[in-house]
Design an enzyme around this catalytic site. Sequence first.
Site, PDB file in Angstrom:
ATOM      1  N   SER A 169       0.957  -1.420   0.154  1.00 11.01           N
ATOM      2  CA  SER A 169       0.136  -0.041   0.092  1.00 11.01           C
ATOM      3  C   SER A 169       0.790   1.132   0.037  1.00 11.01           C
ATOM      4  O   SER A 169       0.379   2.401  -0.414  1.00 11.01           O
ATOM      5  CB  SER A 169      -0.922  -0.052   1.133  1.00 11.01           C
ATOM      6  OG  SER A 169      -0.239  -0.115   2.425  1.00 11.01           O
ATOM      7  N   ASP A 208      -3.568   5.609  12.005  1.00  7.34           N
ATOM      8  CA  ASP A 208      -2.670   5.164  10.720  1.00  7.34           C
ATOM      9  C   ASP A 208      -1.398   6.115  10.794  1.00  7.34           C
ATOM     10  O   ASP A 208      -1.310   7.405  10.493  1.00  7.34           O
ATOM     11  CB  ASP A 208      -3.437   5.310   9.453  1.00  7.34           C
ATOM     12  CG  ASP A 208      -2.569   4.864   8.297  1.00  7.34           C
ATOM     13  OD1 ASP A 208      -1.377   4.565   8.447  1.00  7.34           O
ATOM     14  OD2 ASP A 208      -3.065   5.011   7.228  1.00  7.34           O
ATOM     15  N   HIS A 229       0.914   5.179   6.487  1.00  7.41           N
ATOM     16  CA  HIS A 229       0.610   5.678   5.103  1.00  7.41           C
ATOM     17  C   HIS A 229       0.609   7.072   5.076  1.00  7.41           C
ATOM     18  O   HIS A 229       1.080   7.810   6.280  1.00  7.41           O
ATOM     19  CB  HIS A 229      -0.862   5.277   4.494  1.00  7.41           C
ATOM     20  CG  HIS A 229      -1.170   4.134   4.393  1.00  7.41           C
ATOM     21  ND1 HIS A 229      -1.836   3.002   5.437  1.00  7.41           N
ATOM     22  CD2 HIS A 229      -0.651   3.129   3.609  1.00  7.41           C
ATOM     23  CE1 HIS A 229      -1.721   1.799   5.034  1.00  7.41           C
ATOM     24  NE2 HIS A 229      -1.109   1.735   3.990  1.00  7.41           N
TER      25      HIS A 229
END
Length: 615
Positions: free
Chosen positions: A375, A592, A595
Amino acid sequence: MESQMVRRRSGVIAAHLASHEDMSASATHVFPMSCSNSLNTVIGRRDNRTYFARQGSSAHGPHMRQASSEQGNYTQPRTPFKTTDHGNKGPNALGTPAFSRPAQLQPDIPSVKGIQSAEAPRFARPNGKHGQPEFHSEGKKSNFASKGSEWSPRMDVLESGLNYVVTLEIPGVSIDNIKVEVDDQNVIVTGNRPNWSCAVATSKTSTPSYLRREILQGPYRIVWPLPTNANKEHVSAEIQDGLLQITIPKLSGLRGLGANGEYGVVPKLYWIQIQISFLVLATITSLSTNVEGKIGQQGCDIFQGKWVLDSSYPLYESSQCPFIEPQFNCRKNGRPDKEYAKYRWQPSGCKLPRFNGVKLLRKLKGKKVMFVGDSLSLNQWQSLTCMLHVAAPQALYSLHTKDGLSTFTFPEYDVSLKFIRNAFLVDIKVEGRGRVLRLDSISTAKIWRGFNLLIFNSWHWWLHTGRKQHWDWIAYGNNTVKDMDRLVAYKKALNTWAKWIDSNIDPTKTRVFFQGVSPDHGSGQRSTADNCGGRTRPLKRPGSPHPAELVLENVLRGMGKTVHLLNVTRISQVRIDGHPSVYGHGGHRDMDCSHWCLSGVPDIWNQFLYYMLIH
């Protein structure tokens, strides 16, 4: 008593000043040294001597003694200084000015047995004939021979249980004037310190002259013999605040961290990689000369620099790209601050060109580009597609996904950018015993053929455990295990990938890049001091060296084909503010810190890619 002390101190101060009758309008009693003079005409430093910057005068009083060329071990310079007689007819009227000769000080203290007479301190000597520092290894002394050209930097040599550390004092020397080399026997440091004083002071109408000159300038060359237990292939260096630190790892007696966080015996090379300084590639470009073109950059090191606020950034707003994944669209998810998107990267030795999307589309015309990875690769791919779309807003585009392969196309430029999720690069096969991660199998690579540009990444999914772990067994050759050190498994998989690249890629048709390892800042369920929650400013310094990045660099060095490293690890380590935190895919239920928000940090990764493709 106080008045006597004041008078005494006043007398001392007055003794250092010339009387008004000694002063001339031109002040030529102070000897000038021109910027064009060679350093050979300047007397070497003597840090334990006292110099006075005037010719003898009647104002010196009883507190000063006139210097004499016979005092101490002072030696008259071969090239005599020229002075002007201003009427003083005494014995000191002509000759070397007093500031270039040591004053005879006779403090009223008893002599102490065992203390040598004053001499020039070793660290101040301008060449390597004296004062060779030593380090000790295995009970024996080994000399570090300092062979200076014009001058030799002062240095410290430290030995620890794992490394030898050599620190050089080189203020005023830019990174472009430092070269560190390692051969079979020596560490060699060469460079040059320019004459900054003259460069600053010189004007079109006049040439400056020195009144005093002690700062040594010009070229230098230092050679240190490597000890027998030095790991020559993993010498690293970093420079900060005028200090160059060279770390030389040892080969023997090494232990490393296992997957469970406990110490265990691991291959020597592996532990040495973990110990390398975090500025291995980012600080001194010449240190990577043995892998230039693979993980280094010719000339300016674009990965060495700093983040600076720029009001012209970001390059786009996320609202201009409706195809951005929700997990990266922090503004749409309610993030209130905006400054995290306004930082650009400024290399230390050059200027990183501003991204020109139309120019890149023309460069890639008729080409096929593929991002392969997890990702974080998706993060960079979406950043690039958005940057290109905003740069050419009138150009039509298409986006579709089928069987895990996403394709973004600009028909007008005949350019396609694809992304395929392949977090491990090697195969996971479903067998009777369960899901098997095969570290020596890479059958999925057949889809990589025929592309003009390949950008790989892999790391984050190697750390998953429990329900997030994507395998039940790990197999390599005839060995099958339930689990193993994840770094060891990662390196085996990278070696399998590297063999495929070396065997199947034609460099005249395909350029290969590796994203590097994107740093994680402690994802979790809530905000803590160690994760990215609530952070709105970058950190001041990068963290510890990332072991996965060091493993990757080692694999790339051993490859036969050229692979360019987008060395994003160190520059991203300080950007704790750039993660979605609670403004990502999970909202306020999840944190998160893996990312990156778009727009944001991955845009700079793509600026590196742009620079390396265009320039």
